[in-house]
Design a protein around this motif. Sequence first.
Motif, PDB file in Angstrom:
ATOM      1  N   ASN A 285       0.803  -1.216   0.000  1.00 17.87           N
ATOM      2  CA  ASN A 285       0.000   0.000   0.000  1.00 17.87           C
ATOM      3  C   ASN A 285       0.839   1.270   0.000  1.00 17.87           C
ATOM      4  OD1 ASN A 285      -2.352  -1.374  -0.202  1.00 17.87           O
ATOM      5  ND2 ASN A 285      -2.915  -1.205   1.956  1.00 17.87           N
ATOM      6  N   ASP A 286       2.158   1.124   0.145  1.00 17.61           N
ATOM      7  CA  ASP A 286       2.998   2.323   0.078  1.00 17.61           C
ATOM      8  C   ASP A 286       3.432   2.634  -1.357  1.00 17.61           C
ATOM      9  OD1 ASP A 286       4.585   0.137  -0.147  1.00 17.61           O
ATOM     10  OD2 ASP A 286       6.147   0.817   1.238  1.00 17.61           O
ATOM     11  N   MET A 287       2.804   1.915  -2.322  1.00 17.72           N
ATOM     12  CA  MET A 287       3.056   2.211  -3.723  1.00 17.72           C
ATOM     13  C   MET A 287       1.746   2.626  -4.379  1.00 17.72           C
ATOM     14  SD  MET A 287       5.531  -1.046  -4.471  1.00 17.72           S
ATOM     15  CE  MET A 287       4.731  -1.315  -6.009  1.00 17.72           C
ATOM     16  N   SER A 288       1.865   3.326  -5.532  1.00 13.18           N
ATOM     17  CA  SER A 288       0.657   3.680  -6.278  1.00 13.18           C
ATOM     18  C   SER A 288       0.980   3.554  -7.758  1.00 13.18           C
ATOM     19  CB  SER A 288       0.250   5.115  -5.955  1.00 13.18           C
ATOM     20  OG  SER A 288       1.256   5.991  -6.420  1.00 13.18           O
ATOM     21  N   LEU A 289      -0.040   3.698  -8.596  1.00 11.19           N
ATOM     22  CA  LEU A 289       0.184   3.614 -10.038  1.00 11.19           C
ATOM     23  C   LEU A 289       1.221   4.653 -10.476  1.00 11.19           C
ATOM     24  CD1 LEU A 289      -0.575   2.442 -12.805  1.00 11.19           C
ATOM     25  CD2 LEU A 289      -2.400   4.150 -12.932  1.00 11.19           C
ATOM     26  N   GLY A 290       1.064   5.873  -9.987  1.00 12.10           N
ATOM     27  CA  GLY A 290       1.985   6.944 -10.359  1.00 12.10           C
ATOM     28  C   GLY A 290       3.407   6.625  -9.940  1.00 12.10           C
ATOM     29  N   PHE A 291       3.530   6.112  -8.699  1.00 11.86           N
ATOM     30  CA  PHE A 291       4.849   5.747  -8.177  1.00 11.86           C
ATOM     31  C   PHE A 291       5.502   4.708  -9.091  1.00 11.86           C
ATOM     32  CE2 PHE A 291       7.435   2.795  -5.741  1.00 11.86           C
ATOM     33  CZ  PHE A 291       8.351   3.640  -5.135  1.00 11.86           C
ATOM     34  N   SER A 292       4.733   3.648  -9.401  1.00 12.26           N
ATOM     35  CA  SER A 292       5.285   2.578 -10.230  1.00 12.26           C
ATOM     36  C   SER A 292       5.679   3.090 -11.609  1.00 12.26           C
ATOM     37  CB  SER A 292       4.276   1.442 -10.379  1.00 12.26           C
ATOM     38  OG  SER A 292       4.224   0.682  -9.199  1.00 12.26           O
ATOM     39  N   LEU A 293       4.837   3.960 -12.173  1.00 13.87           N
ATOM     40  CA  LEU A 293       5.140   4.482 -13.512  1.00 13.87           C
ATOM     41  C   LEU A 293       6.449   5.267 -13.494  1.00 13.87           C
ATOM     42  CD1 LEU A 293       1.631   5.568 -14.868  1.00 13.87           C
ATOM     43  CD2 LEU A 293       3.059   3.651 -15.630  1.00 13.87           C
ATOM     44  N   ILE A 294       6.664   6.033 -12.428  1.00 13.21           N
ATOM     45  CA  ILE A 294       7.908   6.819 -12.351  1.00 13.21           C
ATOM     46  C   ILE A 294       9.108   5.884 -12.209  1.00 13.21           C
ATOM     47  CG2 ILE A 294       9.217   8.442 -10.910  1.00 13.21           C
ATOM     48  CD1 ILE A 294       6.487   9.808 -10.343  1.00 13.21           C
ATOM     49  N   VAL A 295       8.979   4.878 -11.324  1.00 16.15           N
ATOM     50  CA  VAL A 295      10.083   3.932 -11.146  1.00 16.15           C
ATOM     51  C   VAL A 295      10.389   3.228 -12.470  1.00 16.15           C
ATOM     52  CG1 VAL A 295      10.815   1.801 -10.006  1.00 16.15           C
ATOM     53  CG2 VAL A 295       9.651   3.584  -8.694  1.00 16.15           C
ATOM     54  N   LEU A 296       9.325   2.772 -13.150  1.00 16.38           N
ATOM     55  CA  LEU A 296       9.510   2.081 -14.432  1.00 16.38           C
ATOM     56  C   LEU A 296      10.181   2.998 -15.447  1.00 16.38           C
ATOM     57  CD1 LEU A 296       6.137   0.144 -14.819  1.00 16.38           C
ATOM     58  CD2 LEU A 296       8.384  -0.814 -14.326  1.00 16.38           C
ATOM     59  N   ALA A 297       9.750   4.265 -15.483  1.00 18.22           N
ATOM     60  CA  ALA A 297      10.310   5.212 -16.454  1.00 18.22           C
ATOM     61  C   ALA A 297      11.807   5.388 -16.214  1.00 18.22           C
ATOM     62  CB  ALA A 297       9.584   6.549 -16.365  1.00 18.22           C
ATOM     63  N   VAL A 298      12.201   5.464 -14.932  1.00 15.10           N
ATOM     64  CA  VAL A 298      13.617   5.640 -14.620  1.00 15.10           C
ATOM     65  C   VAL A 298      14.419   4.418 -15.110  1.00 15.10           C
ATOM     66  CG1 VAL A 298      15.318   5.803 -12.760  1.00 15.10           C
ATOM     67  CG2 VAL A 298      13.229   7.187 -12.684  1.00 15.10           C
ATOM     68  N   TYR A 299      13.913   3.227 -14.779  1.00 14.15           N
ATOM     69  CA  TYR A 299      14.595   2.014 -15.247  1.00 14.15           C
ATOM     70  C   TYR A 299      14.673   1.994 -16.777  1.00 14.15           C
ATOM     71  CZ  TYR A 299      15.011  -0.492 -10.810  1.00 14.15           C
ATOM     72  OH  TYR A 299      15.380  -0.888  -9.568  1.00 14.15           O
ATOM     73  N   TYR A 300      13.561   2.354 -17.414  1.00  9.99           N
ATOM     74  CA  TYR A 300      13.479   2.293 -18.871  1.00  9.99           C
ATOM     75  C   TYR A 300      14.525   3.195 -19.519  1.00  9.99           C
ATOM     76  CZ  TYR A 300      11.268   1.979 -23.447  1.00  9.99           C
ATOM     77  OH  TYR A 300      11.015   1.740 -24.772  1.00  9.99           O
ATOM     78  N   VAL A 301      14.621   4.420 -18.998  1.00 10.07           N
ATOM     79  CA  VAL A 301      15.588   5.370 -19.561  1.00 10.07           C
ATOM     80  C   VAL A 301      17.015   4.856 -19.353  1.00 10.07           C
ATOM     81  CG1 VAL A 301      16.553   7.688 -19.272  1.00 10.07           C
ATOM     82  CG2 VAL A 301      14.077   7.379 -19.376  1.00 10.07           C
ATOM     83  N   VAL A 302      17.268   4.294 -18.166  1.00  9.20           N
ATOM     84  CA  VAL A 302      18.602   3.744 -17.897  1.00  9.20           C
ATOM     85  C   VAL A 302      18.901   2.590 -18.866  1.00  9.20           C
ATOM     86  CG1 VAL A 302      20.004   2.473 -16.214  1.00  9.20           C
ATOM     87  CG2 VAL A 302      18.671   4.459 -15.488  1.00  9.20           C
ATOM     88  N   PHE A 303      17.915   1.711 -19.079  1.00  4.70           N
ATOM     89  CA  PHE A 303      18.093   0.586 -20.010  1.00  4.70           C
ATOM     90  C   PHE A 303      18.415   1.101 -21.417  1.00  4.70           C
ATOM     91  CE2 PHE A 303      15.274  -2.713 -17.605  1.00  4.70           C
ATOM     92  CZ  PHE A 303      16.282  -2.855 -16.681  1.00  4.70           C
ATOM     93  N   LEU A 304      17.597   2.045 -21.883  1.00  4.19           N
ATOM     94  CA  LEU A 304      17.795   2.552 -23.248  1.00  4.19           C
ATOM     95  C   LEU A 304      19.179   3.169 -23.392  1.00  4.19           C
ATOM     96  CD1 LEU A 304      14.454   4.230 -24.429  1.00  4.19           C
ATOM     97  CD2 LEU A 304      15.277   1.909 -24.811  1.00  4.19           C
ATOM     98  N   GLY A 305      19.584   3.958 -22.397  1.00  6.69           N
ATOM     99  CA  GLY A 305      20.884   4.622 -22.450  1.00  6.69           C
ATOM    100  C   GLY A 305      22.015   3.607 -22.479  1.00  6.69           C
ATOM    101  N   ALA A 306      21.916   2.613 -21.585  1.00  7.57           N
ATOM    102  CA  ALA A 306      22.971   1.604 -21.498  1.00  7.57           C
ATOM    103  C   ALA A 306      23.044   0.798 -22.792  1.00  7.57           C
ATOM    104  CB  ALA A 306      22.723   0.688 -20.306  1.00  7.57           C
ATOM    105  N   GLY A 307      21.892   0.354 -23.291  1.00  5.47           N
ATOM    106  CA  GLY A 307      21.854  -0.434 -24.520  1.00  5.47           C
ATOM    107  C   GLY A 307      22.438   0.343 -25.690  1.00  5.47           C
ATOM    108  N   TRP A 308      22.074   1.624 -25.764  1.00  2.00           N
ATOM    109  CA  TRP A 308      22.574   2.469 -26.841  1.00  2.00           C
ATOM    110  C   TRP A 308      24.096   2.594 -26.775  1.00  2.00           C
ATOM    111  CZ3 TRP A 308      24.838   7.466 -26.610  1.00  2.00           C
ATOM    112  CH2 TRP A 308      25.000   8.081 -27.860  1.00  2.00           C
ATOM    113  N   LEU A 309      24.616   2.841 -25.564  1.00  2.00           N
ATOM    114  CA  LEU A 309      26.070   2.952 -25.406  1.00  2.00           C
ATOM    115  C   LEU A 309      26.774   1.659 -25.818  1.00  2.00           C
ATOM    116  CD1 LEU A 309      26.580   4.860 -22.023  1.00  2.00           C
ATOM    117  CD2 LEU A 309      27.205   5.620 -24.312  1.00  2.00           C
ATOM    118  N   PHE A 310      26.267   0.527 -25.307  1.00  2.00           N
ATOM    119  CA  PHE A 310      26.911  -0.759 -25.593  1.00  2.00           C
ATOM    120  C   PHE A 310      26.900  -1.048 -27.086  1.00  2.00           C
ATOM    121  CE2 PHE A 310      25.253  -2.170 -21.208  1.00  2.00           C
ATOM    122  CZ  PHE A 310      26.404  -1.706 -20.590  1.00  2.00           C
TER     123      PHE A 310
END
Lengths: 318, 313
Positions: A285-310
């Motif tokens: 209950n300490d998470m919400s849809l908005g919270f999860s979306l932000i966490v996912l977005a951060v991971y996603y951007v990190v993934f894209l950046g790392a993949g692009w660099l590699f």
Amino acid sequence: MANFLGLIQNENMKIYRRNSAKVFAAILIGLLLLGALIVKLNAPEHPTQDTHWKQSLQQQNTQYQQALTQMKDNDSYQNYYKSQIAINQYRIDHNIAPDRQMTLWSFVENATPIMILVISIFTIIVVANSIASEFNTGTVKLLMIRPISRTEILLSKYVSSLLFSLLCLVVLFLFSWLIGGLFFGFSGGEAHLSYINGAVHETSWVLATWQNYLLDAVKLIMMVTLAGVIAALFRNGGLAIGLTIFLMMGSNTILALISQYDWVKYVLFTNMDLNQYFNGQQTRNDMSLGFSLIVLAVYYVVFLGAGWLFYTKRDIKA
Amino acid sequence: MGINTEPQKQPAVKLEHVTKKFGSKTVIDDLSFEIYGGEVFGFLGPNGAGKTTTIRMIVGLMRMTKGNIFIQGHSVKSEFKQAMRQVGAIVENPEMYKFLTGYQNLVHYARMIPGISKERIMEVVKLVDLEDRIHEKVKKYSLGMRQRLGVAQALLHHPSVLILDEPTNGLDPQGIHDLRNYLHELSRKEGVAVVVSSHLLSEMQLMCDRIGIIKKGKLIGVETVSDFMGEGEGKVRFTVDDGQSAAQIVKQKLSLDAASIESDAIELAIEHEKIPVVVDTLVVSQVKIYGVVSVTQSLEDRFLEVTGGKSVG
């Protein structure tokens, strides 16, 4: 732009002209047929018409209420029982009897989680092969000496892999509907009941199904992206496929082990199941849809950046 | 378009102080040379000398640590797309998608450069003589057919720089002959700069106008094939009864130093016209002569000489 469409056409050709594409299609449709067959064979021939279903639901609800008071500390169970009680109550109030038998739409719904897992695995295989296998076969050399940037090539591989999973979802929808209809009858099945923010709603099955698909697709996209990053890093498709599927399958076990810590809510796998916010079965209950979306977005951007660099910044020695 | 190798205003390919390091190891050391339109340039060196690394840097597969490479004036570093628009290449083996047909492979590469028509694809297919088999999957192709398909994909977009790594690999003698003629035609008639690396040195001798020799990452020299061959010429081998005394006689009477002395032969670096003089002198001094042969070095001997006798790759 015309050039980029050409790149997508190229990648599509390399996905669908392989023999593996036929295997994917056969497994997808074969599994649906097998599932329907098993359900059909195990179904009682003359289903008993439960005339006292309202009483049964009432009973169930009192049991759930008891469970609720016992499970005070577990958000996941709390939310699950609450949603079930609310839906049962809605059925009693609006005189909607639960299905005693498999219907077309309950088949479609039941098939969704496992089939989307299968599609995730297929897409992980597709994206990992698309990115890494050209390094093993050496074709990457002739691919990279064109007047096209490596960024565009990587993007075309990523986009065509996601288009592949979209196609798989469409095939899944059409064939689970068709097979569900053929086995359990095209008629029947009432409205879909969903529990959102403490209230029960009736929605159409088609919408509910696609909402389900798209919410599950968030997990699919994250895992496919992760597979792409690993493939770009190691230039080894098998490793990327194995590692990603292991993480995807093992994530629940790992999460259960570390669930008592507070920082677990920042872990990728905790946030990937967005369905929890729509079916009232939130795990924490300490998470919400908005919270999860932000966490996912951060991971996603990190993934894209790392993949692009590699992918774009290293020498090609293949 | 020039008939021979006379430098034109702008080099088709220009390497400027190109250096490549893997960690602390210098693989390519300050390489500078130019290749011009209308010439066939041979790139020679023993295994591990850095030929393939250099070719990979020219086509942008590898980054250089220092220096720059220009293709028709476009830097591979900063204007990659413009530079690559000019280049057709095979790097090492022509690896194609085996699960696709030859035609689908060509369509694949054609889509990556605007303006290549279906007609152009078929034109190239005809050129490499694959019309009969082009709609078969590449996995059914022989090595020679794959090589020809590799040449086809390199030519699709009318490149002004054609880079072929070991192009005769897997070709039969007829195929090699045809390829050689075609490369000559491309360079002479269309002014294409052709860069070829090959371990078949005799082949290079026939194919190339100029040769660049690379050893341990350093450029030893860039010469025209005729200069290259010329340096080795002018040696004459005299087979005699006593090499030692023959060498002494030539030294005393003609003040010529023998290039090599064996027990039954000497070699002299002399011009053609001097051969009778030497023969006369030796005969007068009662040296028995069994044979006089002028020694021409093959490119291979010369190559081994220059690179220090290492195995050739």
